[in-house]
Design a protein around this motif. Structure first.
Motif, mmCIF file in Angstrom:
data_model
loop_
_atom_site.group_PDB
_atom_site.id
_atom_site.type_symbol
_atom_site.label_atom_id
_atom_site.label_comp_id
_atom_site.label_asym_id
_atom_site.label_seq_id
_atom_site.Cartn_x
_atom_site.Cartn_y
_atom_site.Cartn_z
ATOM 1 N N GLU A 9 0.879 -1.170 0.000
ATOM 2 C CA GLU A 9 0.000 0.000 0.000
ATOM 3 C C GLU A 9 0.911 1.211 0.000
ATOM 4 N N HIS A 10 0.734 2.058 -1.005
ATOM 5 C CA HIS A 10 1.709 3.108 -1.296
ATOM 6 C C HIS A 10 0.965 4.346 -1.785
ATOM 7 N N PRO A 11 1.557 5.531 -1.693
ATOM 8 C CA PRO A 11 0.898 6.727 -2.242
ATOM 9 C C PRO A 11 0.523 6.600 -3.724
ATOM 10 N N LEU A 12 1.218 5.730 -4.475
ATOM 11 C CA LEU A 12 0.891 5.523 -5.887
ATOM 12 C C LEU A 12 -0.200 4.475 -6.097
ATOM 13 N N GLY A 13 -0.669 3.856 -5.001
ATOM 14 C CA GLY A 13 -1.726 2.861 -5.104
ATOM 15 C C GLY A 13 -1.333 1.565 -4.408
ATOM 16 N N ASP A 14 -2.140 0.540 -4.636
ATOM 17 C CA ASP A 14 -1.869 -0.796 -4.119
ATOM 18 C C ASP A 14 -1.012 -1.491 -5.175
ATOM 19 N N LEU A 15 0.275 -1.691 -4.881
ATOM 20 C CA LEU A 15 1.244 -2.091 -5.903
ATOM 21 C C LEU A 15 1.677 -3.550 -5.753
ATOM 22 N N ASP A 16 1.839 -4.210 -6.897
ATOM 23 C CA ASP A 16 2.399 -5.552 -6.958
ATOM 24 C C ASP A 16 3.908 -5.378 -7.112
ATOM 25 N N CYS A 17 4.661 -5.767 -6.093
ATOM 26 C CA CYS A 17 6.094 -5.469 -6.048
ATOM 27 C C CYS A 17 6.947 -6.721 -5.896
ATOM 28 N N VAL A 18 8.224 -6.544 -6.132
ATOM 29 C CA VAL A 18 9.237 -7.465 -5.637
ATOM 30 C C VAL A 18 9.958 -6.711 -4.528
ATOM 31 N N ARG A 19 10.248 -7.450 -3.448
ATOM 32 C CA ARG A 19 10.880 -6.833 -2.281
ATOM 33 C C ARG A 19 12.212 -7.535 -2.019
ATOM 34 N N TYR A 20 13.255 -6.728 -1.951
ATOM 35 C CA TYR A 20 14.590 -7.205 -1.601
ATOM 36 C C TYR A 20 14.853 -6.777 -0.158
ATOM 37 N N THR A 21 15.291 -7.705 0.676
ATOM 38 C CA THR A 21 15.650 -7.390 2.057
ATOM 39 C C THR A 21 17.088 -7.832 2.273
ATOM 40 N N MET A 22 17.954 -6.847 2.546
ATOM 41 C CA MET A 22 19.377 -7.108 2.728
ATOM 42 C C MET A 22 19.742 -6.906 4.184
ATOM 43 N N GLY A 23 20.420 -7.884 4.767
ATOM 44 C CA GLY A 23 20.827 -7.780 6.150
ATOM 45 C C GLY A 23 22.330 -7.872 6.305
ATOM 46 N N ASP A 24 22.842 -7.080 7.250
ATOM 47 C CA ASP A 24 24.258 -7.112 7.597
ATOM 48 C C ASP A 24 24.348 -6.721 9.069
ATOM 49 N N GLY A 25 24.353 -7.716 9.954
ATOM 50 C CA GLY A 25 24.304 -7.438 11.383
ATOM 51 C C GLY A 25 22.955 -6.836 11.738
ATOM 52 N N ASP A 26 22.969 -5.698 12.454
ATOM 53 C CA ASP A 26 21.685 -5.072 12.817
ATOM 54 C C ASP A 26 21.199 -4.106 11.741
ATOM 55 N N ALA A 27 21.928 -3.992 10.637
ATOM 56 C CA ALA A 27 21.522 -3.130 9.518
ATOM 57 C C ALA A 27 20.667 -3.945 8.549
ATOM 58 N N VAL A 28 19.448 -3.470 8.314
ATOM 59 C CA VAL A 28 18.546 -4.137 7.380
ATOM 60 C C VAL A 28 17.973 -3.084 6.432
ATOM 61 N N ASP A 29 18.181 -3.302 5.151
ATOM 62 C CA ASP A 29 17.635 -2.427 4.119
ATOM 63 C C ASP A 29 16.597 -3.202 3.331
ATOM 64 N N THR A 30 15.422 -2.597 3.155
ATOM 65 C CA THR A 30 14.340 -3.229 2.409
ATOM 66 C C THR A 30 13.954 -2.307 1.264
ATOM 67 N N VAL A 31 13.894 -2.884 0.055
ATOM 68 C CA VAL A 31 13.643 -2.098 -1.154
ATOM 69 C C VAL A 31 12.514 -2.756 -1.936
ATOM 70 N N TRP A 32 11.489 -1.958 -2.279
ATOM 71 C CA TRP A 32 10.345 -2.439 -3.055
ATOM 72 C C TRP A 32 10.397 -1.840 -4.454
ATOM 73 N N PHE A 33 10.231 -2.692 -5.466
ATOM 74 C CA PHE A 33 10.126 -2.266 -6.859
ATOM 75 C C PHE A 33 8.750 -2.646 -7.376
ATOM 76 N N ASP A 34 8.015 -1.683 -7.911
ATOM 77 C CA ASP A 34 6.708 -1.925 -8.513
ATOM 78 C C ASP A 34 6.926 -2.626 -9.850
ATOM 79 N N LEU A 35 6.354 -3.808 -10.005
ATOM 80 C CA LEU A 35 6.556 -4.585 -11.230
ATOM 81 C C LEU A 35 6.021 -3.889 -12.479
ATOM 82 N N ALA A 36 5.101 -2.949 -12.320
ATOM 83 C CA ALA A 36 4.540 -2.223 -13.462
ATOM 84 C C ALA A 36 5.299 -0.931 -13.764
ATOM 85 N N ARG A 37 6.407 -0.673 -13.049
ATOM 86 C CA ARG A 37 7.085 0.618 -13.146
ATOM 87 C C ARG A 37 8.603 0.396 -13.185
ATOM 88 N N PRO A 38 9.161 -0.101 -14.300
ATOM 89 C CA PRO A 38 10.607 -0.332 -14.361
ATOM 90 C C PRO A 38 11.410 0.935 -14.073
#
Length: 162
Positions: free
Chosen positions: A105-134
């Motif tokens: 759920e995003h300001p651009l709408g309800d988006l179908d995404c792929v989500r990458y979650t990268m962890g390194d110790g207590d650092a966690v980065d999460t990135v969502w890409f909308d499949l309809a928006r390269p």
């Protein structure tokens, strides 16, 4: 890039959500994105990224900081980037990154995404890409322990060839 998969740029990395060719096809003259950056303890900022003069190899990004009123706050910065450069920003090491489909759920709408979650110790980065928006991710969140230290949100994505 492996010859069999245009989404995999490096051995040991997960596939990117979009190939360089898919990003190029989705980025015509005048594509304009507005991105909001909110760092913990710092001032939030908004920038406009306009794509001009696309060709087979790349595009010029024109980046401008904008104020709350939508007006430019500084002189535009122009930078030539290749489509592969843009794709490479989403190439993450497989040994510390998980990849999954997710609804967002995003300001651009309800988006179908792929989500990458990268962890390194207590650092966690999460990135969502909308499949309809390269191209750019629609949301990036960086956490250090339980603290959200950075959020970057794509607020708009439009094409104005003028």
């Amino acid at each position: 890039m492996t010859s069999e998969d245009p989404h995999r740029l490096e051995a040991g990395h997960l596939p990117t959500p979009f190939s360089a060719d898919e990003i190029r096809a989705a980025t015509p003259q005048g594509r304009t994105q507005v991105v909001r950056t909110e760092p913990l303890g710092g001032a939030a900022s908004t920038r406009r990224v306009r794509y001009v003069e696309p060709d087979a190899e790349g595009v010029i990004q024109v980046r401008t900081s904008i104020g709350e009123d939508g007006e430019d706050q500084d002189a535009p910065v122009r930078e030539r980037v290749t489509w592969r450069d843009l794709q490479s920003h989403a190439s993450y090491p497989a040994d510390r990154t998980s990849l999954e489909r997710a609804r967002l759920e995003h300001p651009l709408g309800d988006l179908d995404c792929v989500r990458y979650t990268m962890g390194d110790g207590d650092a966690v980065d999460t990135v969502w890409f909308d499949l309809a928006r390269p191209g750019l991710p629609v949301l990036l969140e960086s956490r250090r322990g339980s603290d959200l230290v950075l959020r970057v949100t794509l607020l708009s994505d439009e094409v104005d060839p003028g």
